[in-house]
Motif scaffolding. Structure first.
Motif, PDB file in Angstrom:
ATOM      1  N   LEU A 193       0.829  -1.205   0.000  1.00 32.99           N
ATOM      2  CA  LEU A 193       0.000   0.000   0.000  1.00 32.99           C
ATOM      3  C   LEU A 193       0.866   1.258   0.000  1.00 32.99           C
ATOM      4  O   LEU A 193       0.547   2.246  -0.672  1.00 32.99           O
ATOM      5  CB  LEU A 193      -0.929  -0.011   1.209  1.00 32.99           C
ATOM      6  N   ASP A 194       1.968   1.224   0.727  1.00 38.43           N
ATOM      7  CA  ASP A 194       2.898   2.362   0.720  1.00 38.43           C
ATOM      8  C   ASP A 194       3.440   2.615  -0.681  1.00 38.43           C
ATOM      9  O   ASP A 194       3.684   3.762  -1.072  1.00 38.43           O
ATOM     10  CB  ASP A 194       4.069   2.101   1.671  1.00 38.43           C
ATOM     11  N   GLY A 196       1.864   1.814  -3.505  1.00 40.54           N
ATOM     12  CA  GLY A 196       0.802   2.166  -4.434  1.00 40.54           C
ATOM     13  C   GLY A 196       0.480   1.118  -5.475  1.00 40.54           C
ATOM     14  O   GLY A 196      -0.014   1.444  -6.562  1.00 40.54           O
ATOM     15  N   ARG A 216      -7.267   1.181   4.429  1.00 40.68           N
ATOM     16  CA  ARG A 216      -6.380   1.725   3.390  1.00 40.68           C
ATOM     17  C   ARG A 216      -6.611   1.029   2.059  1.00 40.68           C
ATOM     18  O   ARG A 216      -6.554   1.658   0.993  1.00 40.68           O
ATOM     19  CB  ARG A 216      -4.916   1.565   3.797  1.00 40.68           C
ATOM     20  N   GLU A 219      -9.717   2.543   0.664  1.00 35.79           N
ATOM     21  CA  GLU A 219      -9.501   3.946   0.288  1.00 35.79           C
ATOM     22  C   GLU A 219      -8.715   4.062  -1.009  1.00 35.79           C
ATOM     23  O   GLU A 219      -9.001   4.919  -1.854  1.00 35.79           O
ATOM     24  CB  GLU A 219      -8.766   4.665   1.418  1.00 35.79           C
ATOM     25  N   THR A 220      -7.715   3.212  -1.190  1.00 31.34           N
ATOM     26  CA  THR A 220      -6.860   3.287  -2.372  1.00 31.34           C
ATOM     27  C   THR A 220      -7.434   2.533  -3.569  1.00 31.34           C
ATOM     28  O   THR A 220      -6.903   2.647  -4.678  1.00 31.34           O
ATOM     29  CB  THR A 220      -5.461   2.718  -2.060  1.00 31.34           C
ATOM     30  N   THR A 222      -7.275  -0.611  -3.942  1.00 31.74           N
ATOM     31  CA  THR A 222      -6.421  -1.768  -4.205  1.00 31.74           C
ATOM     32  C   THR A 222      -7.280  -3.038  -4.212  1.00 31.74           C
ATOM     33  O   THR A 222      -8.220  -3.171  -3.428  1.00 31.74           O
ATOM     34  CB  THR A 222      -5.330  -1.875  -3.121  1.00 31.74           C
TER      35      THR A 222
END
Length: 357
Positions: A193-194, A196, A216, A219-220, A222
């Motif tokens: 996640l860091d 991307g 996360r 939100e992203t 993924t």
């Protein structure tokens, strides 16, 4: 022109719509869907989009023949070398359609390079080396980029650092390529996640995923391909009497993702290694069973291997049965919504308009 007669369409997006008998006409694409010209009320045939396995490794041709017989019409290769092997299999009209990353990016000295025989060129020495790696992959015609994300706190295996991971992801994005990251611990999910990445593949069974990590992922945007069938194989190979508990944790982590609203797609990590082999084809049906165990409905599990998988990899031409779509189709006897197991032995399989089963 070929016609499938007296079939009911199961649309993974609207499963309740299956009903009237239709004739589906196709060549390499679906050209027409019409009410059956001579309907047979006794017909139990259901037509679905061909299945997609979002995580495989290529090897013997016969394994992909097995995949077709199990209803797989597209597979996503996430780690195969040499590129010539991939090219040869892709050119074979009797196999599933293949999307490929070829060799995955990893740290120099990684398990993939030192023990699995991947080429030294797949080792990325730092952020400045990312462009060289990406040029090498795009020059070999890849469809996406695979990245190995290791957890430095869980293993002594060399790991790509976050700046290098970000450089690979950013460079791939500029080239219009999706990134898929191998991640097997909760911490490696956070590293992905860091960086991307677009897709995380595998599911941790070292500890429960924190709520913050699940948030996360949502939100992203993924996407996760958990390969529960592979996690079972790894647990059995490595964990002995603790295997069942680890698998329960893995299934629980997928359940947490589903509860949180994460898009989960179906993949197996099908491979031919002696350590933890996972068979091409039948393993996808085992995976669908695990996804149902984790909380998916049968319709959602089918979607995870059809429309959701197609959407993830930008395959707008498949995953649904509509006029103009690629003719990737499977015909089964019975209702998969009532009995998911009928998917495992399709009566007919069509790949790009070619009737292969």
């Amino acid at each position: 022109m070929t016609v499938l007669r007296h079939v009911r369409i199961l649309d993974p997006e609207s499963p309740a719509s299956a009903g009237e008998l239709v004739d589906v006409e196709f060549d390499d694409t679906i050209t027409a869907i019409r009410p059956a010209a001579d309907p047979d009320p006794s017909s139990a045939a259901t037509v679905l989009p061909g299945l997609i396995d979002t995580h495989v490794h290529l090897g013997e041709r016969s394994r992909l023949v097995d995949a077709v017989r199990s209803g797989l019409t597209t597979v996503v290769d996430l780690g195969t070398h040499p590129d010539s092997l991939v090219a040869g299999l892709r050119a074979d009209d009797e196999l599933p359609d293949i999307l490929s990353a070829g060799s995955a990016a990893s740290a120099p000295g990684s398990t993939q390079i030192e023990m699995m025989g991947f080429p030294a060129e797949s080792g990325v020495t730092g952020p400045a080396d990312a462009e060289r790696f990406l040029d090498w992959r795009t020059d070999n015609g890849v469809d996406l980029i695979k990245i190995i994300i290791e957890d430095p706190d869980a293993t002594e295996t060399p790991a790509l650092d976050i700046p290098t991971l970000r450089a690979i992801v950013d460079g791939a994005r500029k080239r219009g390529l999706l990134t898929v990251a191998h991640a097997v611990t909760a911490a490696s999910f956070d590293r992905g996640l860091d960086a991307g990445v677009g897709v995380l593949t595998h599911i941790p069974f070292d500890r429960p995923l924190p709520e913050a990590t699940v948030a996360r992922i949502v939100e992203t945007g993924t996407i996760v391909s958990p390969t529960l069938v592979m996690m079972r194989a790894i647990a059995d190979a490595r964990l002995g009497e603790h295997a069942d508990a680890a698998m329960e944790l893995a299934v629980g982590n997928v359940a947490a993702l589903l509860d949180g609203g994460v898009t989960v797609i179906a993949g197996t990590d099908a491979n031919e290694t002696p350590f933890a082999p996972v068979h091409h084809g039948p393993s996808l049906h085992t995976e669908l069973g695990y996804l149902v165990q984790a909380g998916m409905s049968t319709a959602e599990a089918i979607r995870a291997a059809t429309s959701a998988a197609a959407d993830t990899f930008g395959l707008g031409d498949r995953g649904r049965i509509v006029e103009g779509a690629r003719a990737d189709l499977i015909v089964v006897d019975g209702d998969p919504l009532a009995d998911l197991s009928v998917l495992s032995s399709p009566a007919e399989v069509v790949v790009g308009g070619r009737r292969l089963v």
